[in-house]
Design a protein around this motif. Sequence first.
Motif, PDB file in Angstrom:
ATOM      1  N   LEU A  46      38.679  79.398  43.509  1.00 16.77           N
ATOM      2  CA  LEU A  46      38.436  79.098  44.916  1.00 16.77           C
ATOM      3  C   LEU A  46      39.791  78.924  45.581  1.00 16.77           C
ATOM      4  CD1 LEU A  46      36.488  78.381  47.272  1.00 16.77           C
ATOM      5  CD2 LEU A  46      36.719  75.991  46.570  1.00 16.77           C
ATOM      6  N   GLY A  47      40.204  79.894  46.385  1.00 11.34           N
ATOM      7  CA  GLY A  47      41.495  79.831  47.048  1.00 11.34           C
ATOM      8  C   GLY A  47      41.400  79.200  48.421  1.00 11.34           C
ATOM      9  N   GLY A  48      42.549  78.830  48.983  1.00  7.05           N
ATOM     10  CA  GLY A  48      42.588  78.283  50.330  1.00  7.05           C
ATOM     11  C   GLY A  48      42.532  76.770  50.368  1.00  7.05           C
ATOM     12  N   VAL A  49      42.635  76.230  51.587  1.00  5.46           N
ATOM     13  CA  VAL A  49      42.648  74.782  51.789  1.00  5.46           C
ATOM     14  C   VAL A  49      41.369  74.336  52.481  1.00  5.46           C
ATOM     15  CG1 VAL A  49      45.151  74.595  51.851  1.00  5.46           C
ATOM     16  CG2 VAL A  49      43.927  75.107  53.947  1.00  5.46           C
ATOM     17  N   TYR A  50      41.139  73.041  52.448  1.00  2.00           N
ATOM     18  CA  TYR A  50      39.890  72.469  52.951  1.00  2.00           C
ATOM     19  C   TYR A  50      40.107  71.753  54.272  1.00  2.00           C
ATOM     20  CZ  TYR A  50      35.815  69.326  53.130  1.00  2.00           C
ATOM     21  OH  TYR A  50      34.697  68.633  53.514  1.00  2.00           O
ATOM     22  N   ASP A  51      39.332  72.133  55.269  1.00  2.00           N
ATOM     23  CA  ASP A  51      39.283  71.417  56.543  1.00  2.00           C
ATOM     24  C   ASP A  51      37.809  71.158  56.833  1.00  2.00           C
ATOM     25  OD1 ASP A  51      38.793  71.417  59.600  1.00  2.00           O
ATOM     26  OD2 ASP A  51      40.948  71.070  59.450  1.00  2.00           O
ATOM     27  N   THR A 122      37.470  65.462  45.310  1.00  2.00           N
ATOM     28  CA  THR A 122      37.458  64.037  45.606  1.00  2.00           C
ATOM     29  C   THR A 122      37.297  63.241  44.305  1.00  2.00           C
ATOM     30  OG1 THR A 122      35.095  64.237  46.041  1.00  2.00           O
ATOM     31  CG2 THR A 122      36.545  64.215  47.945  1.00  2.00           C
ATOM     32  N   ASN A 123      37.893  62.064  44.279  1.00  2.00           N
ATOM     33  CA  ASN A 123      37.716  61.083  43.195  1.00  2.00           C
ATOM     34  C   ASN A 123      38.289  61.504  41.852  1.00  2.00           C
ATOM     35  OD1 ASN A 123      36.326  59.296  44.875  1.00  2.00           O
ATOM     36  ND2 ASN A 123      34.369  60.306  44.480  1.00  2.00           N
ATOM     37  N   ILE A 124      39.160  62.504  41.810  1.00  2.00           N
ATOM     38  CA  ILE A 124      39.647  62.947  40.511  1.00  2.00           C
ATOM     39  C   ILE A 124      40.497  61.882  39.813  1.00  2.00           C
ATOM     40  CG2 ILE A 124      41.702  64.086  41.451  1.00  2.00           C
ATOM     41  CD1 ILE A 124      39.527  65.134  38.420  1.00  2.00           C
ATOM     42  N   THR A 125      41.181  61.016  40.579  1.00  2.00           N
ATOM     43  CA  THR A 125      41.995  59.974  39.939  1.00  2.00           C
ATOM     44  C   THR A 125      41.190  58.716  39.633  1.00  2.00           C
ATOM     45  OG1 THR A 125      42.698  59.133  42.103  1.00  2.00           O
ATOM     46  CG2 THR A 125      44.098  60.793  41.067  1.00  2.00           C
ATOM     47  N   ALA A 126      39.941  58.665  40.076  1.00  2.00           N
ATOM     48  CA  ALA A 126      39.115  57.483  39.820  1.00  2.00           C
ATOM     49  C   ALA A 126      38.853  57.322  38.331  1.00  2.00           C
ATOM     50  CB  ALA A 126      37.797  57.601  40.581  1.00  2.00           C
ATOM     51  N   ARG A 141      43.845  64.932  50.920  1.00  2.00           N
ATOM     52  CA  ARG A 141      42.535  64.292  50.821  1.00  2.00           C
ATOM     53  C   ARG A 141      41.612  65.189  50.013  1.00  2.00           C
ATOM     54  NH1 ARG A 141      37.554  63.448  53.350  1.00  2.00           N
ATOM     55  NH2 ARG A 141      37.730  65.240  54.731  1.00  2.00           N
ATOM     56  N   GLY A 142      40.877  64.616  49.089  1.00  2.00           N
ATOM     57  CA  GLY A 142      40.021  65.417  48.224  1.00  2.00           C
ATOM     58  C   GLY A 142      38.970  66.199  48.988  1.00  2.00           C
ATOM     59  N   ALA A 143      38.559  67.329  48.434  1.00  2.00           N
ATOM     60  CA  ALA A 143      37.551  68.193  49.052  1.00  2.00           C
ATOM     61  C   ALA A 143      36.204  67.962  48.362  1.00  2.00           C
ATOM     62  CB  ALA A 143      37.966  69.656  48.944  1.00  2.00           C
ATOM     63  N   ASP A 144      35.224  67.482  49.112  1.00  2.00           N
ATOM     64  CA  ASP A 144      33.888  67.269  48.559  1.00  2.00           C
ATOM     65  C   ASP A 144      33.278  68.550  48.000  1.00  2.00           C
ATOM     66  OD1 ASP A 144      33.920  64.552  49.094  1.00  2.00           O
ATOM     67  OD2 ASP A 144      33.043  64.782  51.087  1.00  2.00           O
ATOM     68  N   HIS A 158      39.989  72.547  34.440  1.00  2.00           N
ATOM     69  CA  HIS A 158      40.130  72.724  35.885  1.00  2.00           C
ATOM     70  C   HIS A 158      41.612  72.598  36.231  1.00  2.00           C
ATOM     71  CE1 HIS A 158      39.288  71.095  40.233  1.00  2.00           C
ATOM     72  NE2 HIS A 158      39.828  72.298  40.218  1.00  2.00           N
ATOM     73  N   PHE A 159      42.186  73.673  36.778  1.00  2.00           N
ATOM     74  CA  PHE A 159      43.591  73.679  37.169  1.00  2.00           C
ATOM     75  C   PHE A 159      43.696  73.709  38.694  1.00  2.00           C
ATOM     76  CE2 PHE A 159      43.496  75.590  32.955  1.00  2.00           C
ATOM     77  CZ  PHE A 159      44.495  74.893  32.304  1.00  2.00           C
ATOM     78  N   VAL A 160      44.527  72.818  39.248  1.00  2.00           N
ATOM     79  CA  VAL A 160      44.774  72.759  40.688  1.00  2.00           C
ATOM     80  C   VAL A 160      46.246  73.059  40.935  1.00  2.00           C
ATOM     81  CG1 VAL A 160      44.884  71.238  42.703  1.00  2.00           C
ATOM     82  CG2 VAL A 160      42.893  71.184  41.223  1.00  2.00           C
ATOM     83  N   SER A 161      46.516  73.823  41.993  1.00  2.00           N
ATOM     84  CA  SER A 161      47.896  74.255  42.251  1.00  2.00           C
ATOM     85  C   SER A 161      48.429  73.794  43.597  1.00  2.00           C
ATOM     86  CB  SER A 161      47.968  75.784  42.182  1.00  2.00           C
ATOM     87  OG  SER A 161      47.113  76.362  43.162  1.00  2.00           O
ATOM     88  N   GLY A 162      47.644  73.054  44.372  1.00  2.00           N
ATOM     89  CA  GLY A 162      48.005  72.796  45.759  1.00  2.00           C
ATOM     90  C   GLY A 162      48.850  71.562  46.007  1.00  2.00           C
ATOM     91  N   GLY A 163      49.575  71.601  47.138  1.00  2.00           N
ATOM     92  CA  GLY A 163      50.276  70.445  47.682  1.00  2.00           C
ATOM     93  C   GLY A 163      49.807  70.267  49.121  1.00  2.00           C
ATOM     94  N   ASP A 164      50.709  69.926  50.028  1.00  2.00           N
ATOM     95  CA  ASP A 164      50.378  69.914  51.444  1.00  2.00           C
ATOM     96  C   ASP A 164      51.655  70.146  52.245  1.00  2.00           C
ATOM     97  OD1 ASP A 164      51.762  67.525  51.467  1.00  2.00           O
ATOM     98  OD2 ASP A 164      49.996  66.262  51.747  1.00  2.00           O
ATOM     99  N   ASP A 165      51.592  69.893  53.566  1.00  2.00           N
ATOM    100  CA  ASP A 165      52.732  70.175  54.434  1.00  2.00           C
ATOM    101  C   ASP A 165      53.972  69.379  54.053  1.00  2.00           C
ATOM    102  OD1 ASP A 165      51.043  71.797  55.818  1.00  2.00           O
ATOM    103  OD2 ASP A 165      50.530  70.288  57.324  1.00  2.00           O
TER     104      ASP A 165
END
Length: 608
Positions: A46-51, A122-126, A141-144, A158-165
């Motif tokens: 799943l590519g892209g960012v969440y808004d 969301t909640n991955i560090t919980a 912010r986590g994506a529901d 599950h591998f995540v590659s994202g950061g933010d601005d």
Amino acid sequence: MQGEHPLPAPVIEKFAKTSGALSKNVFLLHKSGLMTTAHGLRIACLGGVYDPNIYANSDTPSGFTSPYFSSQTVEKLLANTMTVSTQSNSKTKSSYNSLASIMQAAAPSQLIDVLLTNAFPTNITALSAAPLPSNDFPPTRGADPVADIIRRTKPRYHFVSGGDDQHIPMFWEREPFMWDDESGRVSRFVSLGSFGSGLAPATGKKQRWFYAFNISPHDPTAAPSIKPTNATPNPFTARDVHRGIKRPFDNANDGAPDFRWGNGNGNQKKSRTTGEPNKPGAGYKCKICESPDHFINDCPDRAKPKEGYVCKICNEPGHFVRDCPIKNAVGDTGGRKPREGYVCRACGSELHYIQDCPVANQSHSQTRGPPKEITPTECWFCLSNPNIAKHLIVSIGSECYVTLPKGQMIPTHNARDYPEAKVPAVPGGGHVLIVPISHYTTYSTIPSDLSPPIMDETNRYKAALKAFYDAHGAQPISFEVGRLSAKGGHAHIQIAPIPKSFTSDAIADGFIAEARRHGAEFEFEESGDPLTSGDRGYFRVDLPDGRRLVHWMKDGVPFSVQFGRQVLVHLLGMPERFDWKECIQSEEDDRADAQSFKEAFAKFDPTQ
């Protein structure tokens, strides 16, 4: 896969031409989807960012020209996970294209082996005690929707590659967690660091952009997984989910220099500060300006984006999203101003979102309200609908699938009841539907940067069906009802065999004559003409000689979705088979037709 930026036009063009192969051994995956390796590993992305606003209110699926993913993007991924695929043996297709899947008789499972996303769930560090790389991790912010994908597919990795601005991606590996309803299936989560951004020395804690691991295809007959000694409660199923305690990394190497906090002293925890307020410890360097005098959050250059950064709101360089001058701009009704290209579905305005539209609000205030849009769980053609008639599916590719319809127009088990009918002897009847796996209202509404591979596979299916019919003394007639209704639908093309004795002119005359009786008109299009539709509904027929007939629907003028079937059953001499509901067979007969068709079509199937 796509990260947090729109892809350049040359990359999108290359993707469209090659179905993903950008260069040797480099493949661009779709914005979302699933592929299965030759060994049986199921890998989803799943590519892209969440808004949240764009996700919920997007009118069309987000393509590569958008950095965001929408609800339709996620629906496509979940629809793909409902299929079971194997690697094709075709030597004429690229390695990426050879991942087209073939439907199996057994009911498919949504479980996947590897999930790749740019956005954090969301909640991955919980419920985790694993030390976090920074106090502001994860950076976004986590994506529901990502969390929902995990609950549905239960990936083993599950591998995540994202950061933010403001933050580069950082490496963090969570403790494993288990799924009690899947015989203790184990999931592992890894956030990958940014490539080339201060890799660790030979000793000390590493910030890695890579990860090596062993994995074997899932074996449902194997014994249940042994619970890892460091497993935590599942953060996606636990009732009381809370964010885990953050603490700095320990240095596991006695006396070895730490890449971020400086030299260590055995296993003693390192202090972030020198004892002075807001002062880093020895060895620390700001990742923005490399100064040792302040933390990254206090960096004066933090207010300036890096070269090449473009604001996602106004598409202009020179400032972050948080500083965008039009961030709080309002539309004509006082609500938030829409992004460029947005069109309100209720009134067609580009100056407000649909939730701020007076026409939409007025409709909602009425007793009846506007028609409810069809969701994938209600759609007859979405593979994510648990009630879909999977036993009728006869082939499935990477973008489309082929299925027999319920109540097909060609009689099979009761053909003797139509002695005067001109019915070709195609195994299983031969009346089929080509359906895009993703939920689009019509073929014309597929985003331009996503349509080439879908159209390519549709045309390959059409060519295969033409050769298949030809081997049985028949020729294809295909048609699409492109209705842009308020409820929406699921795009599909119907194809039926008709005896070769029918000429294209005779078939066209039959459609034109029936249309005139209904006050409708057709236009001819040559085989080389581009497909057009604009924002109008349409009914399109492909004739055997390559020409096309098109009727443009008009607002307020009804047009039957069964018009194509109505014409063909009259041409074939069996008008009593006009109503598909009157032609529904038992599931046993349907399965027999589907099996007969699959066996005969196998040597023509482009996915094999």
